[in-house]
Design a protein around this motif. Structure first.
Motif, PDB file in Angstrom:
ATOM      1  N   GLU A 173       1.518   7.030  -2.995  1.00  0.00           N
ATOM      2  CA  GLU A 173       2.493   6.001  -3.364  1.00  0.00           C
ATOM      3  C   GLU A 173       3.141   5.368  -2.132  1.00  0.00           C
ATOM      4  O   GLU A 173       3.958   4.453  -2.257  1.00  0.00           O
ATOM      5  CB  GLU A 173       3.582   6.597  -4.260  1.00  0.00           C
ATOM      6  CG  GLU A 173       3.079   7.052  -5.615  1.00  0.00           C
ATOM      7  CD  GLU A 173       2.474   5.906  -6.406  1.00  0.00           C
ATOM      8  OE1 GLU A 173       3.138   4.851  -6.528  1.00  0.00           O
ATOM      9  OE2 GLU A 173       1.331   6.040  -6.880  1.00  0.00           O
ATOM     10  N   GLY A 174       2.772   5.864  -0.947  1.00  0.00           N
ATOM     11  CA  GLY A 174       3.312   5.337   0.295  1.00  0.00           C
ATOM     12  C   GLY A 174       2.238   4.673   1.134  1.00  0.00           C
ATOM     13  O   GLY A 174       1.491   3.817   0.650  1.00  0.00           O
ATOM     14  N   VAL A 175       2.096   5.117   2.382  1.00  0.00           N
ATOM     15  CA  VAL A 175       1.231   4.428   3.336  1.00  0.00           C
ATOM     16  C   VAL A 175      -0.172   5.021   3.411  1.00  0.00           C
ATOM     17  O   VAL A 175      -1.021   4.506   4.145  1.00  0.00           O
ATOM     18  CB  VAL A 175       1.866   4.437   4.745  1.00  0.00           C
ATOM     19  CG1 VAL A 175       3.205   3.717   4.731  1.00  0.00           C
ATOM     20  CG2 VAL A 175       2.024   5.864   5.273  1.00  0.00           C
ATOM     21  N   GLU A 176      -0.449   6.094   2.648  1.00  0.00           N
ATOM     22  CA  GLU A 176      -1.780   6.715   2.672  1.00  0.00           C
ATOM     23  C   GLU A 176      -2.759   5.911   1.816  1.00  0.00           C
ATOM     24  O   GLU A 176      -2.407   5.421   0.742  1.00  0.00           O
ATOM     25  CB  GLU A 176      -1.691   8.153   2.157  1.00  0.00           C
ATOM     26  CG  GLU A 176      -2.993   8.931   2.281  1.00  0.00           C
ATOM     27  CD  GLU A 176      -3.900   8.795   1.067  1.00  0.00           C
ATOM     28  OE1 GLU A 176      -5.114   9.041   1.209  1.00  0.00           O
ATOM     29  OE2 GLU A 176      -3.412   8.428  -0.028  1.00  0.00           O
ATOM     30  N   PHE A 177      -4.010   5.807   2.299  1.00  0.00           N
ATOM     31  CA  PHE A 177      -5.028   5.043   1.579  1.00  0.00           C
ATOM     32  C   PHE A 177      -6.383   5.682   1.863  1.00  0.00           C
ATOM     33  O   PHE A 177      -6.950   5.506   2.939  1.00  0.00           O
ATOM     34  CB  PHE A 177      -4.995   3.577   2.052  1.00  0.00           C
ATOM     35  CG  PHE A 177      -5.911   2.652   1.303  1.00  0.00           C
ATOM     36  CD1 PHE A 177      -5.643   2.295  -0.009  1.00  0.00           C
ATOM     37  CD2 PHE A 177      -7.036   2.113   1.920  1.00  0.00           C
ATOM     38  CE1 PHE A 177      -6.485   1.422  -0.693  1.00  0.00           C
ATOM     39  CE2 PHE A 177      -7.881   1.239   1.251  1.00  0.00           C
ATOM     40  CZ  PHE A 177      -7.605   0.892  -0.066  1.00  0.00           C
ATOM     41  N   TYR A 178      -6.879   6.472   0.908  1.00  0.00           N
ATOM     42  CA  TYR A 178      -8.157   7.165   1.063  1.00  0.00           C
ATOM     43  C   TYR A 178      -8.248   7.922   2.394  1.00  0.00           C
ATOM     44  O   TYR A 178      -9.246   7.833   3.115  1.00  0.00           O
ATOM     45  CB  TYR A 178      -9.321   6.179   0.929  1.00  0.00           C
ATOM     46  CG  TYR A 178      -9.422   5.565  -0.438  1.00  0.00           C
ATOM     47  CD1 TYR A 178      -9.983   6.272  -1.502  1.00  0.00           C
ATOM     48  CD2 TYR A 178      -8.931   4.282  -0.684  1.00  0.00           C
ATOM     49  CE1 TYR A 178     -10.064   5.711  -2.780  1.00  0.00           C
ATOM     50  CE2 TYR A 178      -9.007   3.722  -1.954  1.00  0.00           C
ATOM     51  CZ  TYR A 178      -9.569   4.439  -2.993  1.00  0.00           C
ATOM     52  OH  TYR A 178      -9.654   3.881  -4.241  1.00  0.00           O
ATOM     53  N   GLY A 179      -7.202   8.663   2.709  1.00  0.00           N
ATOM     54  CA  GLY A 179      -7.189   9.472   3.921  1.00  0.00           C
ATOM     55  C   GLY A 179      -6.806   8.741   5.181  1.00  0.00           C
ATOM     56  O   GLY A 179      -6.780   9.333   6.267  1.00  0.00           O
ATOM     57  N   ASP A 180      -6.514   7.466   5.068  1.00  0.00           N
ATOM     58  CA  ASP A 180      -6.119   6.667   6.234  1.00  0.00           C
ATOM     59  C   ASP A 180      -4.658   6.251   6.138  1.00  0.00           C
ATOM     60  O   ASP A 180      -4.092   6.153   5.040  1.00  0.00           O
ATOM     61  CB  ASP A 180      -6.960   5.389   6.322  1.00  0.00           C
ATOM     62  CG  ASP A 180      -8.379   5.638   6.773  1.00  0.00           C
ATOM     63  OD1 ASP A 180      -8.669   6.753   7.256  1.00  0.00           O
ATOM     64  OD2 ASP A 180      -9.207   4.710   6.640  1.00  0.00           O
ATOM     65  N   LEU A 181      -4.082   5.954   7.289  1.00  0.00           N
ATOM     66  CA  LEU A 181      -2.867   5.140   7.345  1.00  0.00           C
ATOM     67  C   LEU A 181      -3.274   3.704   7.080  1.00  0.00           C
ATOM     68  O   LEU A 181      -4.275   3.224   7.616  1.00  0.00           O
ATOM     69  CB  LEU A 181      -2.227   5.251   8.729  1.00  0.00           C
ATOM     70  CG  LEU A 181      -1.106   4.240   9.052  1.00  0.00           C
ATOM     71  CD1 LEU A 181       0.150   4.563   8.256  1.00  0.00           C
ATOM     72  CD2 LEU A 181      -0.817   4.205  10.551  1.00  0.00           C
ATOM     73  N   ASN A 182      -2.536   2.990   6.246  1.00  0.00           N
ATOM     74  CA  ASN A 182      -2.820   1.592   5.933  1.00  0.00           C
ATOM     75  C   ASN A 182      -1.525   0.802   6.088  1.00  0.00           C
ATOM     76  O   ASN A 182      -0.617   0.892   5.261  1.00  0.00           O
ATOM     77  CB  ASN A 182      -3.365   1.466   4.505  1.00  0.00           C
ATOM     78  CG  ASN A 182      -3.830   0.054   4.172  1.00  0.00           C
ATOM     79  OD1 ASN A 182      -3.198  -0.919   4.551  1.00  0.00           O
ATOM     80  ND2 ASN A 182      -4.939  -0.043   3.456  1.00  0.00           N
ATOM     81  N   LEU A 183      -1.440   0.013   7.169  1.00  0.00           N
ATOM     82  CA  LEU A 183      -0.197  -0.710   7.460  1.00  0.00           C
ATOM     83  C   LEU A 183      -0.013  -1.919   6.551  1.00  0.00           C
ATOM     84  O   LEU A 183       1.129  -2.338   6.315  1.00  0.00           O
ATOM     85  CB  LEU A 183      -0.165  -1.118   8.931  1.00  0.00           C
ATOM     86  CG  LEU A 183      -0.084   0.046   9.919  1.00  0.00           C
ATOM     87  CD1 LEU A 183      -0.095  -0.459  11.353  1.00  0.00           C
ATOM     88  CD2 LEU A 183       1.157   0.895   9.666  1.00  0.00           C
ATOM     89  N   MET A 184      -1.094  -2.491   6.038  1.00  0.00           N
ATOM     90  CA  MET A 184      -0.946  -3.536   5.021  1.00  0.00           C
ATOM     91  C   MET A 184      -0.276  -2.950   3.788  1.00  0.00           C
ATOM     92  O   MET A 184       0.653  -3.546   3.212  1.00  0.00           O
ATOM     93  CB  MET A 184      -2.312  -4.124   4.665  1.00  0.00           C
ATOM     94  CG  MET A 184      -2.293  -5.140   3.524  1.00  0.00           C
ATOM     95  SD  MET A 184      -1.508  -6.710   3.952  1.00  0.00           S
ATOM     96  CE  MET A 184      -2.854  -7.517   4.852  1.00  0.00           C
TER      97      MET A 184
END
Length: 443
Positions: free
Chosen positions: A173-184
């Motif tokens: 629900e935050g900045v995680e995206f499939y194991g990555d940091l995602n700044l978008m």
């Protein structure tokens, strides 16, 4: 109202594309409409001049940071200098780490200078971490997606410490995206309102075809009333064929013909009409489709391409440039871009997707009829009674639209009527600037 924009580039100081153009025009119009506007951007080592230094200090995770100020057209430009940006060029492979350092530096600089905006407006993934920090500080924040394809992703295990964010922000629900940091995603999650740069693109990105893996979140934001599209404007003073210093100024078809003659002579072209292209060389822009369509296009058109990017696409165009009806100029060349817009008869934009696009607006303002794929901002800006639109991202579809344009070119009464309608279109930034100010007021 105190408005603070955060972006990775701003014309005329730094620019690689449309983002820099937006930040070079929108803030000035908002200032003319009565807002107190500041733009924050990195100071790149390759920039010329030295802004007046207003602060210097250590920032955790960013190092020794300095801030410098320039004021132009009623706007305060606040540049942030960091060790990570002390190298030539704007963008590099380690940009996620670099813009994490930038993101951590912005709020400490603003607090040191006692700048507390009513609304912080972040632009694209490079500003995503700033939006997250603004949310944590209790500030009101808006966020604009200029191109969803570029998201600022990096392996979260490595990037986690770069951000300085609290642990609770690292879940799905935050900045995680499939194991990555995602700044978008950081910008999307932590901003109160999100915009894209055209209404059609705002709808498109809620679908798997255009959502770049974030469509589920974007559907939810739409249902919550937090996602909308505000069409970009155009700097109509910078792009005005009546006053443009890089061309032979004109206001009608007769004056345009003189610029066509200049472009024809510059590249040794014959008497066939000219199809112009000014673009990044990228699959997004459909440049491979253009190259595949060239065997048919050169039967009816001279084709002039200006652009840089993918070396394979550039190599293909270099090979084609030996054809007497094809000219290719590599890289960014602003004066030549103006000459292409002014001298071409038609302008090709076969984009696979186009969040907004400025080239088609410039082309119509210069009486150059666009041939565009029906996507994103191209749908929102190119009327069917001015330009020529096609649906499929395929070389055959592009070639068919160019055949239609060539047929209409044979009827100069109809062609010039289309030119006149295009040149009369109003793409001023005032309307979008007022829409953004209304959005800020809602926050």
């Amino acid at each position: 109202m105190q408005v603070l924009h955060v972006a990775s580039e701003v014309f005329p100081f730094s620019r690689s594309g449309g983002l820099g153009d937006v930040l070079g025009a929108l803030p000035a119009v908002q200032a003319r409409l009565g807002a107190d506007v500041t733009v924050v951007s990195p100071w790149y080592a390759s920039l010329s001049g030295t802004p007046q230094e207003v602060w210097r200090g250590e920032v955790p995770g960013a190092g020794l940071v300095w801030a410098g100020e320039v004021r132009e057209e009623g706007v305060r430009f606040l540049f942030v200098g960091l060790p990570a940006f002390e190298r030539p060029g704007l963008y590099h492979p380690d940009d996620v780490e670099r813009f994490c350092a930038f993101g951590r530096a912005v709020l400490p600089v603003l607090e040191a200078l006692e700048i507390t905006p009513d609304v912080l407006h972040g632009h694209d993934w490079q500003a995503g971490l700033v939006v997250a920090y603004a949310h944590l500080a209790g500030w009101r924040a808006a966020f604009t997606i200029h191109n969803l394809q570029y998201q600022g992703r990096w392996n979260l295990a490595e990037a986690r410490e770069w951000t300085g964010l609290p642990d609770w922000t690292f879940g799905p629900e935050g900045v995680e995206f499939y194991g990555d940091l995602n700044l978008m995603k950081a910008g999307l999650v932590f901003a109160e309102q999100i915009t894209t740069v055209s209404p059609t693109y705002a709808r498109e990105i809620t679908t798997p075809q255009y959502g770049e893996g974030l469509e589920g979140l974007l559907v939810r934001l739409t249902l919550e009333g937090r996602l909308s599209g505000i069409l970009n404007g155009l700097d109509q003073e910078r792009w005005d064929p009546r006053t443009d210093p890089d061309i032979r100024p004109y206001a009608d078809a007769a004056g345009k013909a003189a610029n066509a003659a200049v472009l024809r002579a510059e590249f040794g072209l014959d008497d066939a009409p000219i199809l112009g292209v000014v673009s990044r060389l990228a699959d997004q822009k459909g440049m491979d489709l253009l190259i595949m369509a060239l065997p048919e296009l050169v039967e009816r058109w001279n084709v002039v391409v200006l652009g840089g990017g993918d070396p394979l696409l550039a190599a293909a165009l270099i090979g084609w440039a030996f054809h007497p009806r094809v000219a290719f100029a590599s890289g960014l060349n602003e004066p030549l871009a103006h000459r292409v817009y002014a001298g071409a008869d038609a302008f090709a934009m076969p984009s696979r997707f186009e969040p907004c696009g400025l080239s088609q607006m410039i082309a119509m303002r210069y009486g150059t009829l666009p041939v565009v794929r029906e996507t994103g901002g191209l749908v929102d800006t190119v009327p069917p009674n001015v330009g020529f639109r096609f649906a499929d991202a395929a070389p055959g579809a592009l070639a068919a639209a160019c055949r239609q344009a060539r047929a209409v070119f044979g009827d100069q009464v109809e062609w010039q009527a289309r030119m006149a309608r295009g040149m009369e279109l109003n793409f001023s930034w005032e309307g979008p600037a007022r829409q953004y100010l209304a959005l800020y007021r809602s926050l």
